[in-house]
Design a protein around this motif. Structure first.
Motif, PDB file in Angstrom:
ATOM      1  N   LYS A   1       0.824  -1.214   0.000  1.00  0.00           N
ATOM      2  CA  LYS A   1       0.000   0.000   0.000  1.00  0.00           C
ATOM      3  C   LYS A   1       0.858   1.263   0.000  1.00  0.00           C
ATOM      4  N   ASN A   2       1.987   1.221   0.710  1.00  0.00           N
ATOM      5  CA  ASN A   2       2.792   2.431   0.848  1.00  0.00           C
ATOM      6  C   ASN A   2       3.505   2.842  -0.440  1.00  0.00           C
ATOM      7  N   LEU A   3       3.314   2.085  -1.520  1.00  0.00           N
ATOM      8  CA  LEU A   3       3.862   2.483  -2.820  1.00  0.00           C
ATOM      9  C   LEU A   3       3.024   3.570  -3.491  1.00  0.00           C
ATOM     10  N   SER A   4       1.841   3.816  -2.986  1.00  0.00           N
ATOM     11  CA  SER A   4       0.903   4.728  -3.650  1.00  0.00           C
ATOM     12  C   SER A   4       1.504   6.102  -3.924  1.00  0.00           C
ATOM     13  N   ASP A   5       2.060   6.727  -2.907  1.00  0.00           N
ATOM     14  CA  ASP A   5       2.613   8.078  -3.091  1.00  0.00           C
ATOM     15  C   ASP A   5       3.845   8.059  -3.990  1.00  0.00           C
ATOM     16  N   ASP A   6       4.665   7.022  -3.858  1.00  0.00           N
ATOM     17  CA  ASP A   6       5.860   6.913  -4.706  1.00  0.00           C
ATOM     18  C   ASP A   6       5.474   6.795  -6.176  1.00  0.00           C
ATOM     19  N   ILE A   7       4.429   6.020  -6.452  1.00  0.00           N
ATOM     20  CA  ILE A   7       3.956   5.879  -7.832  1.00  0.00           C
ATOM     21  C   ILE A   7       3.468   7.213  -8.367  1.00  0.00           C
ATOM     22  N   LYS A   8       2.682   7.912  -7.554  1.00  0.00           N
ATOM     23  CA  LYS A   8       2.144   9.212  -7.976  1.00  0.00           C
ATOM     24  C   LYS A   8       3.276  10.198  -8.267  1.00  0.00           C
ATOM     25  N   ASP A   9       4.263  10.252  -7.382  1.00  0.00           N
ATOM     26  CA  ASP A   9       5.404  11.149  -7.597  1.00  0.00           C
ATOM     27  C   ASP A   9       6.163  10.771  -8.860  1.00  0.00           C
ATOM     28  N   TYR A  10       6.330   9.470  -9.073  1.00  0.00           N
ATOM     29  CA  TYR A  10       7.054   8.997 -10.256  1.00  0.00           C
ATOM     30  C   TYR A  10       6.332   9.406 -11.540  1.00  0.00           C
ATOM     31  N   LEU A  11       5.022   9.281 -11.541  1.00  0.00           N
ATOM     32  CA  LEU A  11       4.249   9.648 -12.727  1.00  0.00           C
ATOM     33  C   LEU A  11       4.321  11.150 -13.000  1.00  0.00           C
ATOM     34  N   ILE A  12       4.293  11.944 -11.958  1.00  0.00           N
ATOM     35  CA  ILE A  12       4.337  13.403 -12.122  1.00  0.00           C
ATOM     36  C   ILE A  12       5.709  13.846 -12.649  1.00  0.00           C
ATOM     37  N   LYS A  13       6.765  13.228 -12.140  1.00  0.00           N
ATOM     38  CA  LYS A  13       8.123  13.670 -12.451  1.00  0.00           C
ATOM     39  C   LYS A  13       8.765  12.931 -13.625  1.00  0.00           C
ATOM     40  N   GLY A  14       8.317  11.695 -13.876  1.00  0.00           N
ATOM     41  CA  GLY A  14       9.000  10.863 -14.850  1.00  0.00           C
ATOM     42  C   GLY A  14       8.428  10.959 -16.254  1.00  0.00           C
ATOM     43  N   THR A  15       9.155  10.358 -17.201  1.00  0.00           N
ATOM     44  CA  THR A  15       8.698  10.314 -18.588  1.00  0.00           C
ATOM     45  C   THR A  15       8.179   8.932 -18.967  1.00  0.00           C
ATOM     46  N   LYS A  16       8.697   7.901 -18.327  1.00  0.00           N
ATOM     47  CA  LYS A  16       8.232   6.540 -18.588  1.00  0.00           C
ATOM     48  C   LYS A  16       7.120   6.194 -17.611  1.00  0.00           C
ATOM     49  N   LYS A  17       6.087   5.510 -18.120  1.00  0.00           N
ATOM     50  CA  LYS A  17       4.901   5.262 -17.312  1.00  0.00           C
ATOM     51  C   LYS A  17       4.655   3.778 -17.040  1.00  0.00           C
ATOM     52  N   SER A  18       5.599   2.909 -17.389  1.00  0.00           N
ATOM     53  CA  SER A  18       5.358   1.477 -17.218  1.00  0.00           C
ATOM     54  C   SER A  18       5.598   1.060 -15.772  1.00  0.00           C
ATOM     55  N   ILE A  19       4.968  -0.041 -15.384  1.00  0.00           N
ATOM     56  CA  ILE A  19       5.118  -0.549 -14.024  1.00  0.00           C
ATOM     57  C   ILE A  19       6.555  -0.994 -13.777  1.00  0.00           C
ATOM     58  N   ILE A  20       7.137  -1.671 -14.751  1.00  0.00           N
ATOM     59  CA  ILE A  20       8.516  -2.146 -14.588  1.00  0.00           C
ATOM     60  C   ILE A  20       9.481  -0.970 -14.450  1.00  0.00           C
ATOM     61  N   SER A  21       9.302   0.065 -15.266  1.00  0.00           N
ATOM     62  CA  SER A  21      10.199   1.224 -15.164  1.00  0.00           C
ATOM     63  C   SER A  21      10.079   1.871 -13.795  1.00  0.00           C
ATOM     64  N   PHE A  22       8.869   1.869 -13.218  1.00  0.00           N
ATOM     65  CA  PHE A  22       8.689   2.442 -11.883  1.00  0.00           C
ATOM     66  C   PHE A  22       9.524   1.699 -10.861  1.00  0.00           C
ATOM     67  N   TYR A  23       9.352   0.392 -10.780  1.00  0.00           N
ATOM     68  CA  TYR A  23      10.036  -0.287  -9.678  1.00  0.00           C
ATOM     69  C   TYR A  23      11.532  -0.449  -9.915  1.00  0.00           C
ATOM     70  N   GLU A  24      11.958  -0.440 -11.184  1.00  0.00           N
ATOM     71  CA  GLU A  24      13.391  -0.490 -11.442  1.00  0.00           C
ATOM     72  C   GLU A  24      14.054   0.852 -11.134  1.00  0.00           C
ATOM     73  N   ARG A  25      13.457   1.935 -11.591  1.00  0.00           N
ATOM     74  CA  ARG A  25      14.066   3.253 -11.401  1.00  0.00           C
ATOM     75  C   ARG A  25      13.960   3.743  -9.964  1.00  0.00           C
ATOM     76  N   CYS A  26      12.940   3.263  -9.253  1.00  0.00           N
ATOM     77  CA  CYS A  26      12.760   3.701  -7.866  1.00  0.00           C
ATOM     78  C   CYS A  26      13.318   2.694  -6.859  1.00  0.00           C
ATOM     79  N   ASN A  27      14.033   1.697  -7.381  1.00  0.00           N
ATOM     80  CA  ASN A  27      14.727   0.719  -6.534  1.00  0.00           C
ATOM     81  C   ASN A  27      13.793  -0.001  -5.559  1.00  0.00           C
ATOM     82  N   LYS A  28      12.640  -0.425  -6.075  1.00  0.00           N
ATOM     83  CA  LYS A  28      11.720  -1.199  -5.249  1.00  0.00           C
ATOM     84  C   LYS A  28      12.083  -2.682  -5.344  1.00  0.00           C
ATOM     85  N   SER A  29      11.995  -3.368  -4.231  1.00  0.00           N
ATOM     86  CA  SER A  29      12.364  -4.788  -4.214  1.00  0.00           C
ATOM     87  C   SER A  29      11.184  -5.640  -4.680  1.00  0.00           C
ATOM     88  N   VAL A  30      11.488  -6.620  -5.527  1.00  0.00           N
ATOM     89  CA  VAL A  30      10.460  -7.477  -6.104  1.00  0.00           C
ATOM     90  C   VAL A  30      10.828  -8.938  -5.879  1.00  0.00           C
TER      91      VAL A  30
END
Length: 208
Positions: free
Chosen positions: A142-171
């Motif tokens: 659940k706590n990924l919600s704000d990180d995703i929103k920030d990533y979408l606002i600031k980033g150019t790539k919108k894919s799920i994989i690009s989010f967790y790779e660029r934001c160093n989320k563990s999978v």
């Protein structure tokens, strides 16, 4: 906070290949999205639908929310779905994925529960089948919600994989070996993207 109370169904997307909005798909004389929700109720106390057509869900018993960021793809739907969820981990599917594997859901819950117990939990739990990453039928914190929103606002790539790779989320990935060992159903990853997909799925249902 409960670990596994909530599930989210993403009902956005342009549905261009289906030629009509897939959140209105009907199978066996019932809206598919409600069939999916009913299946999820066996495992989750709360089912949330993310749709930008809330008026079509006036008499719906489920919580329905809309994207806060428009035209940003599935990540935007995930962000708002996670925001309104009531559990630490949230199971996410799409509205065109008709199949559920009960054993798989419970296996993931147990797997995550063990990781929580030993303080080694990941941000995301998905499956990797034949070297292909399956982004839905998985758990997201659940706590990924704000990180995703920030990533979408600031980033150019919108894919799920690009989010967790660029934001160093563990999978953590469920492997082919685990699927074979426990005989999970790979058809849970089927999407009904076209009218042909829908026709073939209905034919299979008729012969079950």
């Amino acid at each position: 906070m409960d670990n596994f109370k909530s599930a989210v169904i993403l009902a956005g997307g342009k549905s261009s290949r289906m030629e009509f909005d897939k959140q209105f798909l009907v199978v066996d004389e019932q809206r598919l999205i409600f069939s999916i929700a009913k299946n999820l109720e066996r495992h989750f106390d709360e089912v949330i639908i993310v749709s930008n057509k809330k008026d079509e869900y006036v008499d719906c018993k489920y919580t329905v929310v809309s994207d806060e960021l428009k035209d940003m793809g599935p990540l935007a739907g995930m962000s708002v779905g996670l925001k309104y969820s009531s559990s630490k981990f949230v199971y996410i599917v799409a509205c065109d994925m008709p199949n559920t594997d009960d054993g798989y859901i419970e296996y993931l819950k147990e797997k995550i529960g063990q990781d929580i117990k030993f303080d080694r939990s990941h941000d995301i739990y998905l499956s990797k089948i034949d070297d292909s990453i399956e982004l839905f039928n998985g758990f997201y914190q659940k706590n990924l919600s704000d990180d995703i929103k920030d990533y979408l606002i600031k980033g150019t790539k919108k894919s799920i994989i690009s989010f967790y790779e660029r934001c160093n989320k563990s999978v953590s990935y469920v492997s082919d070996c685990e699927f074979n060992k426990y005989k999970f159903k790979k058809d849970m990853f089927i999407n009904l993207n076209t009218k042909e997909d829908l026709f073939n799925y209905e034919k299979i249902k008729q012969h079950e």
